[in-house]
Design a protein around this motif. Structure first.
Motif, PDB file in Angstrom:
ATOM      1  N   LEU A   2      84.659  40.718  26.270  1.00 12.41           N
ATOM      2  CA  LEU A   2      85.179  39.366  26.043  1.00 12.41           C
ATOM      3  C   LEU A   2      85.840  38.808  27.300  1.00 12.41           C
ATOM      4  O   LEU A   2      85.665  37.636  27.643  1.00 12.41           O
ATOM      5  CB  LEU A   2      86.162  39.365  24.873  1.00 12.41           C
ATOM      6  CG  LEU A   2      85.543  39.549  23.478  1.00 12.41           C
ATOM      7  CD1 LEU A   2      86.627  39.868  22.450  1.00 12.41           C
ATOM      8  CD2 LEU A   2      84.760  38.317  23.059  1.00 12.41           C
TER       9      LEU A   2
ATOM     10  N   SER B 130      88.474  30.377  25.181  1.00 12.06           N
ATOM     11  CA  SER B 130      88.166  30.926  23.859  1.00 12.06           C
ATOM     12  C   SER B 130      87.889  32.431  23.928  1.00 12.06           C
ATOM     13  O   SER B 130      88.427  33.215  23.135  1.00 12.06           O
ATOM     14  CB  SER B 130      86.961  30.201  23.262  1.00 12.06           C
ATOM     15  OG  SER B 130      86.614  30.754  22.012  1.00 12.06           O
ATOM     16  N   TYR B 131      87.057  32.848  24.892  1.00  9.19           N
ATOM     17  CA  TYR B 131      86.750  34.271  25.045  1.00  9.19           C
ATOM     18  C   TYR B 131      87.995  35.075  25.431  1.00  9.19           C
ATOM     19  O   TYR B 131      88.215  36.175  24.920  1.00  9.19           O
ATOM     20  CB  TYR B 131      85.651  34.477  26.090  1.00  9.19           C
ATOM     21  CG  TYR B 131      84.247  34.281  25.565  1.00  9.19           C
ATOM     22  CD1 TYR B 131      83.734  35.114  24.578  1.00  9.19           C
ATOM     23  CD2 TYR B 131      83.424  33.273  26.066  1.00  9.19           C
ATOM     24  CE1 TYR B 131      82.441  34.936  24.085  1.00  9.19           C
ATOM     25  CE2 TYR B 131      82.128  33.094  25.594  1.00  9.19           C
ATOM     26  CZ  TYR B 131      81.639  33.933  24.596  1.00  9.19           C
ATOM     27  OH  TYR B 131      80.366  33.761  24.107  1.00  9.19           O
TER      28      TYR B 131
ATOM     29  N   GLN C  61      91.122  34.333  24.764  1.00 12.67           N
ATOM     30  CA  GLN C  61      92.013  34.402  23.593  1.00 12.67           C
ATOM     31  C   GLN C  61      91.497  35.399  22.567  1.00 12.67           C
ATOM     32  O   GLN C  61      92.286  36.105  21.935  1.00 12.67           O
ATOM     33  CB  GLN C  61      92.177  33.004  22.976  1.00 12.67           C
ATOM     34  CG  GLN C  61      93.027  32.088  23.831  1.00 12.67           C
ATOM     35  CD  GLN C  61      93.036  30.651  23.349  1.00 12.67           C
ATOM     36  OE1 GLN C  61      92.075  30.188  22.711  1.00 12.67           O
ATOM     37  NE2 GLN C  61      94.090  29.920  23.662  1.00 12.67           N
ATOM     38  N   ASP C  62      90.167  35.465  22.419  1.00 13.48           N
ATOM     39  CA  ASP C  62      89.570  36.468  21.516  1.00 13.48           C
ATOM     40  C   ASP C  62      89.871  37.873  22.030  1.00 13.48           C
ATOM     41  O   ASP C  62      90.201  38.777  21.251  1.00 13.48           O
ATOM     42  CB  ASP C  62      88.056  36.274  21.404  1.00 13.48           C
ATOM     43  CG  ASP C  62      87.679  35.059  20.557  1.00 13.48           C
ATOM     44  OD1 ASP C  62      88.568  34.504  19.872  1.00 13.48           O
ATOM     45  OD2 ASP C  62      86.495  34.661  20.589  1.00 13.48           O
TER      46      ASP C  62
ATOM     47  N   ALA D  60      93.445  38.695  21.229  1.00 13.46           N
ATOM     48  CA  ALA D  60      93.626  38.977  19.798  1.00 13.46           C
ATOM     49  C   ALA D  60      93.163  40.385  19.453  1.00 13.46           C
ATOM     50  O   ALA D  60      93.842  41.122  18.727  1.00 13.46           O
ATOM     51  CB  ALA D  60      92.863  37.948  18.962  1.00 13.46           C
TER      52      ALA D  60
ATOM     53  N   SER E 246      93.820  40.413  29.658  1.00  9.79           N
ATOM     54  CA  SER E 246      93.561  39.228  28.835  1.00  9.79           C
ATOM     55  C   SER E 246      94.539  38.112  29.176  1.00  9.79           C
ATOM     56  O   SER E 246      94.146  36.944  29.302  1.00  9.79           O
ATOM     57  CB  SER E 246      93.652  39.583  27.348  1.00  9.79           C
ATOM     58  OG  SER E 246      92.687  40.564  27.007  1.00  9.79           O
TER      59      SER E 246
END
Length: 199
Positions: free
Chosen positions: A13, A31-32, A34-35, A38, A52
């Motif tokens: 990711l 988006s990637y 944040q994924d 998470a 991240s």
């Protein structure tokens, strides 16, 4: 996905985020990243959390949102510090005083991530014109890279260049606003890095 595949998923990711950022697609890059964050938070892996947060920091920075970028840079710094100290009993001891096994490739990677987190925090502080704090972070990145990663001369040279450039900008800023000069400070260099020449 299998639990032991969490780290691989986070790396994938984060790599996707970096690719989209380089292609200029900031929405997908964010988006990637944040994924990845998470997924990493579920596994509570400080190493992956630092990467991240650094990715998210870079996206926000390129979008001009330096306050958000700074928050993630500081989160990356905290996670990277935890990752480096994970096997040391005294977590309050200054990193520069710890005896670390720098022959361990995984430890070297963690130290490199920590240096980058210090540097990126400095970059965002510089964007926000918080020059004294910025210089402290650049100095720390330089000290750690020279002490623990002396073979990575390009990294140390880059950090030293950032430090010197920010120092000049800070001096000009203070003169323009009638503020006292930032005190002269010499960045201490480790014995193993004495051969690294200043730019």
């Amino acid at each position: 996905y299998l639990p032991n595949m969490t780290s691989l998923r986070v790396v994938t990711l984060n790599n996707a985020s970096s690719c989209h950022r380089r292609l200029g697609d900031m929405n997908r890059a964010l988006s990637y990243a944040q994924d990845a964050l998470a997924v990493g938070l579920k596994g509570n892996n400080d190493d992956s959390l630092a990467c991240s947060h650094l990715n998210i920091c870079c996206v926000h920075s390129q979008n001009g949102d330096h306050e958000s970028a700074l928050r993630h840079a500081m989160d990356a710094l905290a996670a990277a510090n935890n990752a480096v100290r994970s096997n040391n009993a005294d977590s309050t001891e200054s990193l520069l005083n710890l005896k670390l096994d720098v022959n361990d490739p995984r430890r070297k990677q963690k130290l490199a991530t920590l240096c980058i987190a210090y540097h990126n925090t400095g970059v965002e502080l510089e964007h926000l014109k918080r020059y004294e704090e910025c210089l402290e972070k650049y100095e720390k990145a330089l000290q750690i890279s020279e002490m623990f990663l002396p073979e990575n001369r390009e990294m140390a040279a880059s950090f030293r260049q950032s430090y010197k450039a920010a120092k000049m900008i800070a001096a000009e800023h203070n003169m323009a606003h009638g503020r006292p000069q930032i005190p002269e400070k010499t960045v201490k260099r480790s014995k193993s890095s004495q051969s690294v020449r200043e730019n």
